[in-house]
Design a protein around this motif. Structure first.
Motif, PDB file in Angstrom:
ATOM      1  N   PHE A  12      12.161   2.021   9.086  1.00 15.84           N
ATOM      2  CA  PHE A  12      12.126   0.263   9.357  1.00 15.84           C
ATOM      3  C   PHE A  12      13.009   0.637   8.917  1.00 15.84           C
ATOM      4  O   PHE A  12      14.400  -0.895   9.581  1.00 15.84           O
ATOM      5  CB  PHE A  12      11.584   0.446   8.343  1.00 15.84           C
ATOM      6  CG  PHE A  12       9.921  -0.899   8.827  1.00 15.84           C
ATOM      7  CD1 PHE A  12       9.680  -1.749   9.794  1.00 15.84           C
ATOM      8  CD2 PHE A  12       8.756  -0.217   8.242  1.00 15.84           C
ATOM      9  CE1 PHE A  12       8.613  -2.102   9.958  1.00 15.84           C
ATOM     10  CE2 PHE A  12       8.046  -1.104   8.608  1.00 15.84           C
ATOM     11  CZ  PHE A  12       7.960  -1.432   9.335  1.00 15.84           C
ATOM     12  N   ARG A  36      -5.665  -8.597   2.487  1.00 12.50           N
ATOM     13  CA  ARG A  36      -5.502 -10.128   1.567  1.00 12.50           C
ATOM     14  C   ARG A  36      -5.506 -10.873   2.299  1.00 12.50           C
ATOM     15  O   ARG A  36      -4.799 -11.395   1.885  1.00 12.50           O
ATOM     16  CB  ARG A  36      -3.624  -8.961   1.301  1.00 12.50           C
ATOM     17  CG  ARG A  36      -3.257  -8.004   1.437  1.00 12.50           C
ATOM     18  CD  ARG A  36      -1.389  -8.267   1.449  1.00 12.50           C
ATOM     19  NE  ARG A  36      -1.406  -6.879  -0.072  1.00 12.50           N
ATOM     20  CZ  ARG A  36      -1.085  -5.564   1.042  1.00 12.50           C
ATOM     21  NH1 ARG A  36      -0.998  -5.631   1.955  1.00 12.50           N
ATOM     22  NH2 ARG A  36      -0.672  -4.295  -0.084  1.00 12.50           N
ATOM     23  N   GLY A  68      -4.149   2.497   7.878  1.00 12.52           N
ATOM     24  CA  GLY A  68      -2.973   1.918   6.441  1.00 12.52           C
ATOM     25  C   GLY A  68      -3.548   0.855   6.172  1.00 12.52           C
ATOM     26  O   GLY A  68      -3.587  -0.475   5.253  1.00 12.52           O
ATOM     27  N   GLN A  69      -2.351   0.477   7.216  1.00 18.25           N
ATOM     28  CA  GLN A  69      -1.264  -0.776   6.867  1.00 18.25           C
ATOM     29  C   GLN A  69      -3.361  -2.223   7.706  1.00 18.25           C
ATOM     30  O   GLN A  69      -2.828  -3.063   6.477  1.00 18.25           O
ATOM     31  CB  GLN A  69      -0.577  -0.780   8.125  1.00 18.25           C
ATOM     32  CG  GLN A  69       0.645  -0.501   7.328  1.00 18.25           C
ATOM     33  CD  GLN A  69       2.333  -1.390   7.443  1.00 18.25           C
ATOM     34  OE1 GLN A  69       1.945  -1.536   8.043  1.00 18.25           O
ATOM     35  NE2 GLN A  69       3.338  -0.490   7.039  1.00 18.25           N
ATOM     36  N   ALA A 124       4.414  -0.129   4.424  1.00 18.63           N
ATOM     37  CA  ALA A 124       4.439  -0.974   4.422  1.00 18.63           C
ATOM     38  C   ALA A 124       5.608  -2.396   3.146  1.00 18.63           C
ATOM     39  O   ALA A 124       6.002  -3.738   3.632  1.00 18.63           O
ATOM     40  CB  ALA A 124       3.040  -1.194   3.931  1.00 18.63           C
ATOM     41  N   GLU A 147       0.779  -1.470  -0.269  1.00 15.65           N
ATOM     42  CA  GLU A 147       0.066  -0.101  -0.166  1.00 15.65           C
ATOM     43  C   GLU A 147       0.685   1.246   0.513  1.00 15.65           C
ATOM     44  O   GLU A 147       0.488   2.088  -0.509  1.00 15.65           O
ATOM     45  CB  GLU A 147      -0.949  -0.167   1.030  1.00 15.65           C
ATOM     46  CG  GLU A 147      -0.730  -0.283   1.958  1.00 15.65           C
ATOM     47  CD  GLU A 147       0.191  -1.582   3.302  1.00 15.65           C
ATOM     48  OE1 GLU A 147      -0.204  -2.993   1.856  1.00 15.65           O
ATOM     49  OE2 GLU A 147      -0.615  -2.378   3.974  1.00 15.65           O
ATOM     50  N   SER A 190       2.135  -5.238   7.995  1.00 10.92           N
ATOM     51  CA  SER A 190       3.237  -5.524   6.730  1.00 10.92           C
ATOM     52  C   SER A 190       4.588  -6.713   7.005  1.00 10.92           C
ATOM     53  O   SER A 190       5.262  -7.056   6.410  1.00 10.92           O
ATOM     54  CB  SER A 190       3.947  -3.992   6.402  1.00 10.92           C
ATOM     55  OG  SER A 190       4.743  -3.686   7.704  1.00 10.92           O
ATOM     56  N   GLY A 223       8.539  -2.911   4.903  1.00 11.42           N
ATOM     57  CA  GLY A 223       8.075  -3.428   6.138  1.00 11.42           C
ATOM     58  C   GLY A 223       7.472  -5.144   6.186  1.00 11.42           C
ATOM     59  O   GLY A 223       8.302  -5.681   6.984  1.00 11.42           O
ATOM     60  N   MET A 224       7.128  -5.524   4.715  1.00  9.82           N
ATOM     61  CA  MET A 224       7.422  -6.725   4.782  1.00  9.82           C
ATOM     62  C   MET A 224       8.514  -7.587   4.681  1.00  9.82           C
ATOM     63  O   MET A 224       8.652  -8.621   4.249  1.00  9.82           O
ATOM     64  CB  MET A 224       6.319  -6.655   3.521  1.00  9.82           C
ATOM     65  CG  MET A 224       4.588  -7.030   3.734  1.00  9.82           C
ATOM     66  SD  MET A 224       3.910  -6.965   1.521  1.00  9.82           S
ATOM     67  CE  MET A 224       2.410  -5.618   2.718  1.00  9.82           C
ATOM     68  N   HIS A 265      -5.309  -2.401   4.415  1.00 11.01           N
ATOM     69  CA  HIS A 265      -4.728  -3.678   3.607  1.00 11.01           C
ATOM     70  C   HIS A 265      -4.700  -4.719   3.848  1.00 11.01           C
ATOM     71  O   HIS A 265      -4.787  -6.145   2.831  1.00 11.01           O
ATOM     72  CB  HIS A 265      -3.330  -2.895   2.724  1.00 11.01           C
ATOM     73  CG  HIS A 265      -3.397  -1.659   2.262  1.00 11.01           C
ATOM     74  ND1 HIS A 265      -4.108  -1.856   0.469  1.00 11.01           N
ATOM     75  CD2 HIS A 265      -4.000  -0.434   2.064  1.00 11.01           C
ATOM     76  CE1 HIS A 265      -4.823  -0.569   0.248  1.00 11.01           C
ATOM     77  NE2 HIS A 265      -4.944   0.166   1.226  1.00 11.01           N
TER      78      HIS A 265
END
Ligand SMILES: Cc1ncc(C[n+]2csc(CCOP(=O)(O)OP(=O)(O)O)c2C)c(N)n1
Ligand code: SF4
Ligand SMILES: [Mg+2]
Lengths: 626, 349
Positions: A308, B128, B120-121, A278, A274, B91, A281-282, B124
């Motif tokens: 991050f 998912r 927001g996260q 994020a 997004e 995330s 973060g992933m 989302h």
């Protein structure tokens, strides 16, 4: 009028309107020259726009194999009325100007010192092709055909390339070939072909170029292949020019090479996140959990990933970030190239952080360094940021072929599995057992009773137990510094070359030049230009941060060191001043930050100017050689 | 609160199917304020994992930042945990799950962490449908930064400083249902008979399981005038009890017709829901929204399993991920080798 002459040595620029299909025609032009075995470097200079604004494509041909921008334009192909005035003005005296003369050229656009070539592109296409979209698209092919005649491009190569491009679509092939032929024929009948600037297959091309079977590829594709070969399984990203094509290419190759044979399922995961927070973060989550993960972004995304990056630095999580630099903010010049995230990358985030940076200068290095980035991230348990840029990432570069050693083994670093945990007498996540600042980590789920720990930023002791004690904090961040020091021996070393012999040196000063990434190619060329003028300059190409000790030595060994880079503030110079024990006055910046890649002529000019005015103030450090 | 946990363990503590006692699911001693609702949630997670006989080391705990996000230290000491950054646990959990789909993921967050900086996260993540359990310890305030209103604070709720909140609160459970979360529950930290089976069901569910747990902050939001104090919450609870029967156990209890709805999860576990209102079907999104909204209009806090789609497709299924964890793949699976590279070179000439 004295016309510019040159075999396999000139700069052609195409002036087009964005969104009119010129890109593929211009690419065809460049690729044909490449197929003729002549060194060529095409560059797209495009606006942040999908349709309508002016866009340029600059093609440099260089028998010696210089791939950076030279500066100046010898021949302009202008099919954009919007930019015609500036396009006429930018041609070197004695140069050439090809334009669409369906409408006559305005009087004020006529210069006495350049040669004009009018080709009725619009008229020819209106006459020949029925569909308006085809008329527009094929206009581009007509000028490529005319250029083939004017510069002596091997016509059968053009045809072969079209056959490859439109394989199986006979209709498209024949209309494109027809357009090429129209242009070719018009030029041969109307002008004296070829021009004094022209191509010659197998002509005066430098022997080192002929040694290997070159490929033409952009840095982003190369980086994506590096991620495939380096074993990346998780890619999380958010679209941003000029980095988008890294993940696009990764996706393309992964779909071909990473499908589980038995089930047809994927051995990779790509998530369009997004936002960049994020995405990073992933990558952090995946790296923490033992997968090789990466993201690709550019300036604004790097800013968003900054928090991050700090966590990953302190929590010691492997992360690979491919940062394809551009100029400034989103409403800055997002489609223009710069090297202006150096400090933002090196010190990304809060607290005392230092990040490992890699600086590729060629697509081949993008490939190799991306593979290496995954090894380094695992070995050093920290983020590795590869600092590419738009010029390298999105333009096609001639490069020796990519090579792969099948004996390569991934370096997954210090990770203890269940067996090793059983054998270990004591284990603490942040115990520096080996004295190199790198500790042993464990992965979730590995062992039923050993090796579990709680990952946090910096409020912890060596055993990963919560602690806010000052001495624990200090011990931890001092160890991180030790680790950063260890990194010096793992990252790519700087490159130096034997000095160029100069017959009658103009100065007694010992001169050096430092550069990195896409500034390298034009810098080497500038150094060769200056050698012919009596300046002998030693070079060092920086390839990573932390800096190798030899950088200190290099600066120490020279009286004047030029730091050549593409940003306003001399960010690499600042980083060197911060990190090395040197006298800042020795470092002279040579900068370009206009958004178009730095040129050899500009670099040579700035160095020449500095040397003609400054030397008196500089006392040679090594009087014995002075 | 700091106190010394007794080391002595009763020799006859009951064990679960794996032979573990509940103590095997303990974490470190809590440093939260005495009486903080969050500690009860930690205990409920511990008890749920024990009761469901999950392998502690096959669970990964992930959190954001806040008093609530500190919780993972205080349960499951044999599990890896990650206290990440404020609002971004989703995330990190997504990346972790992509790397190894075989672990069970428990995310712990706060109302500030989820409903403000992390909104927001959060949305989302729901979109998912990541296979994880996501627990918000909802106290209507920012505990760790000393009691500011959070975005879930109810309109008119009075802060400790005496100001009435002028904004409507965000109801995370309604939002999750609306956005398509495949499992949505709500509970109260003080109601372990409901919370524990709810957590067990969430962890057995394949897909995104969200539980909003009202969890009073005794230090900053437990006074008169606060709508998220222990007494206010207790007074307005509308509890839908549930039982969770893992796949291996046979169903012993008999339930009255009409008010009970049974749902079978993908692994064969069964959830029995007991509701006062027989028209409410928790497998129907509209019906669930209606029930939650009606309760809210009437000043009640509806708790229990609000919505469940037991057949949802999770992220891994949706992106066609292979079944072997990505972090187990080696050079042979990942690296195409020199021959392939040579053919790529060939295509670039
Ligand atoms: C980027 C960032 N901004 C602000 C903070 C400060 N901060 C720490 S915890 C917190 C609020 C936590 O509230 P909540 O999630 O409700 O947790 P609680 O303490 O109430 O359990 C804030 C704002 C932070 N850590 N990081
Ligand atoms: S401040 Fe509030 S939320 Fe934080 S530990 Fe204390 S009671 Fe719990
Ligand atoms: Mg809170």
């Amino acid at each position: 009028m004295k016309q510019i002459k040159g075999v396999n040595d000139f700069v052609v620029k195409f002036a087009n309107v964005n969104g009119t299909g010129s890109a593929s025609a211009n690419h065809l032009f460049a690729k044909a020259i490449f197929r003729m075995g002549i060194p060529v470097s095409p560059r797209n200079i495009f606006p942040s726009n999908i349709q309508g604004l002016p866009t340029w494509y600059e093609v440099r041909v260089s028998s010696k194999g210089y791939l950076g921008r030279r500066g100046g334009v010898d021949m302009m192909v202008c099919v954009n009325p919007q930019s015609m005035e500036q396009d006429v003005a930018s041609v070197e005296p004695g140069g050439y100007f090809l334009y669409d003369n369906t409408k006559p050229l305005a009087q004020h656009l006529k210069r006495g010192d350049i040669s004009y070539f009018g080709v009725p592109l619009t008229e020819m296409c209106m006459r020949e092709f029925p569909v308006p979209r085809l008329q527009q698209l094929l206009k581009n092919m007509v000028y490529v055909g005319a250029m083939a005649a004017l510069l002596d491009i091997n016509f059968s190569i053009l045809k072969d390339l079209l056959n490859d491009q439109f394989k199986g679509k006979e209709k498209l092939i024949s209309s494109n070939v027809h357009a090429l032929e129209m242009g070719y024929q018009y030029a041969t009948e109307t002008f004296k072909c070829p021009l004094p600037i022209r191509l010659e297959q197998g002509g005066n091309v430098a022997p080192h170029i002929l040694e290997s079977e070159h490929i033409l590829m952009n840095g982003n594709t190369a980086a994506a292949l590096g991620a495939i070969y380096g074993g990346a399984t998780v890619a999380a990203w958010y679209p941003i020019t000029p980095s988008t094509s890294v993940v696009d290419a990764f996706s393309k190759y992964a779909k071909r090479m990473r499908i589980d044979a038995g089930t047809g399922k994927k051995n990779f995961a790509i998530v369009q996140a997004e936002d960049e927070l994020a995405a990073m973060g992933m990558v952090v989550g995946a790296g923490w959990n033992g997968a090789r993960a990466f993201t690709a972004t550019s300036g604004p995304g790097l800013s968003l990933m900054s928090e991050f990056l700090g966590l990953a630095y302190f929590a010691e999580v492997p992360v690979v970030l491919i940062n394809v630099q551009r100029s400034g903010p989103s409403t800055g010049m997002p489609t223009r190239s710069q090297q202006s995230d150096i400090l933002a990358g090196a010190y990304a985030s809060h607290g005392d952080t230092k990040q490992v940076l890699l600086f590729p200068a060629t697509p081949r290095e993008c490939f190799e360094m991306t593979v290496q980035a995954f090894d380094l991230a695992d070995r050093l348990q920290t983020p590795i940021i590869m600092m590419s840029d738009l010029d390298l990432g999105m333009n096609d570069w001639m490069s020796p072929p990519l090579e792969w050693d099948d004996t390569y083994e991934m370096d997954r670093g210090k990770v203890l599995n269940a067996e090793e945990l059983d054998k270990a007498e004591t284990w603490g996540r942040y115990l520096d057992v080996d004295g190199d600042g790198i500790c042993y980590r464990t992965l979730p789920g590995a062992h039923p009773s050993k090796g579990a720990y709680f990952t946090r930023g910096s409020s912890k002791n060596e055993m990963a137990v919560y602690s806010e004690l000052g001495e624990d904090y200090v011990q931890n961040v001092d160890r991180l510094l030790r680790k950063f020091d260890t990194a010096k021996s793992y990252v790519p070393r700087p490159k130096t070359h034997p000095p160029i012999e100069v017959k009658k040196p103009k100065t007694d000063l010992k001169l050096g030049a430092l550069f990195f990434g896409t500034s390298a190619s034009p810098s080497y060329e500038a150094v060769e230009i200056l050698a012919t003028e009596g300046y002998s300059i030693n070079t060092m190409r920086i390839r990573a941060f932390p800096f190798h000790e030899s950088l200190d030595q290099f600066i120490h060994d020279h009286d004047v060191v030029f730091v050549i880079e593409q940003n306003r503030d001399g960010q690499m110079r600042q980083l060197i001043m911060n990190e090395c024990q040197i006298a800042p006055s020795k470092l002279t910046s040579v900068l370009n930050y206009s958004g178009t890649p730095i040129t050899a002529r500009a670099i040579a000019g700035k160095i020449r100017e500095t040397l003609s005015t400054q030397p008196e103030n500089v006392v040679p450090l090594h009087p014995e050689t002075a | 609160m700091s106190y010394i946990k007794p080391k002595f363990r009763h020799p006859n503590l009951p064990t679960n199917r794996l032979g573990y006692t509940v103590a095997d699911y303990d974490g470190a001693v809590s440093t939260l304020c005495a009486g903080c609702g969050h500690d009860s949630i930690s205990a409920a997670i511990r008890n749920a994992c024990f009761a469901s006989a999950l392998e502690p080391h096959r669970i990964a705990k992930i959190s954001g930042i806040g008093c609530s996000s500190k919780m993972p230290t205080y349960f499951l000491g044999k599990s890896h945990g990650f206290n990440s950054v404020h609002g971004r646990m989703p995330s990190v959990a997504t990346g972790a799950s992509l790397a190894n789909r075989d672990l069970t993921y428990v995310g712990v967050s706060g109302d500030g962490d989820t409903a403000s900086i992390g909104m927001g996260q959060f949305i989302h993540l729901i979109r998912r449908n990541l296979n994880m359990t996501y627990i918000v310890a909802n106290n209507g305030c920012y505990g760790l930064t000393k009691g500011q209103d959070s975005a879930t604070a109810d309109l008119g709720s009075v802060s400790k400083a005496g100001d009435a909140n002028p904004f409507d609160g965000i109801d995370l459970a309604s939002l999750a249902i609306l956005q398509g979360a495949s499992f949505v529950g709500r509970s109260f930290s003080g109601d372990k008979t409901q919370l524990e089976p709810l957590i067990r069901a969430a962890m057995a569910h394949k897909g995104f399981a969200f539980i909003d747990v009202v969890s009073p902050c005794v230090t900053f939001n437990n006074h008169a005038g606060s709508t998220k104090s222990y007494s206010e919450t207790r007074d307005h609870l509308d509890v839908m009890p549930l039982d969770f029967v893992p796949m291996r156990e046979e169903i012993r209890t008999q339930y009255a017709e009409g008010t009970t709805q049974s749902v079978t999860l993908h692994d064969g576990s069964v959830i029995h829901l007991h509701k006062a209102d027989t028209s409410y079907r928790s497998d129907d999104r509209k019906s669930a929204m209606h029930a939650v909204q009606t309760a809210e209009d009437e000043g009640r806090i509806l708790t229990g399993l609000l919505y469940l789609d037991p057949d949802s497709q999770d992220l891994h299924q949706n992106i066609q991920l292979a079944s072997r964890p990505l972090n187990e793949l080696g050079k042979d699976e990942l690296c195409p080798g020199s021959k392939v590279l040579n053919s790529i070179n060939e295509g670039l000439r």
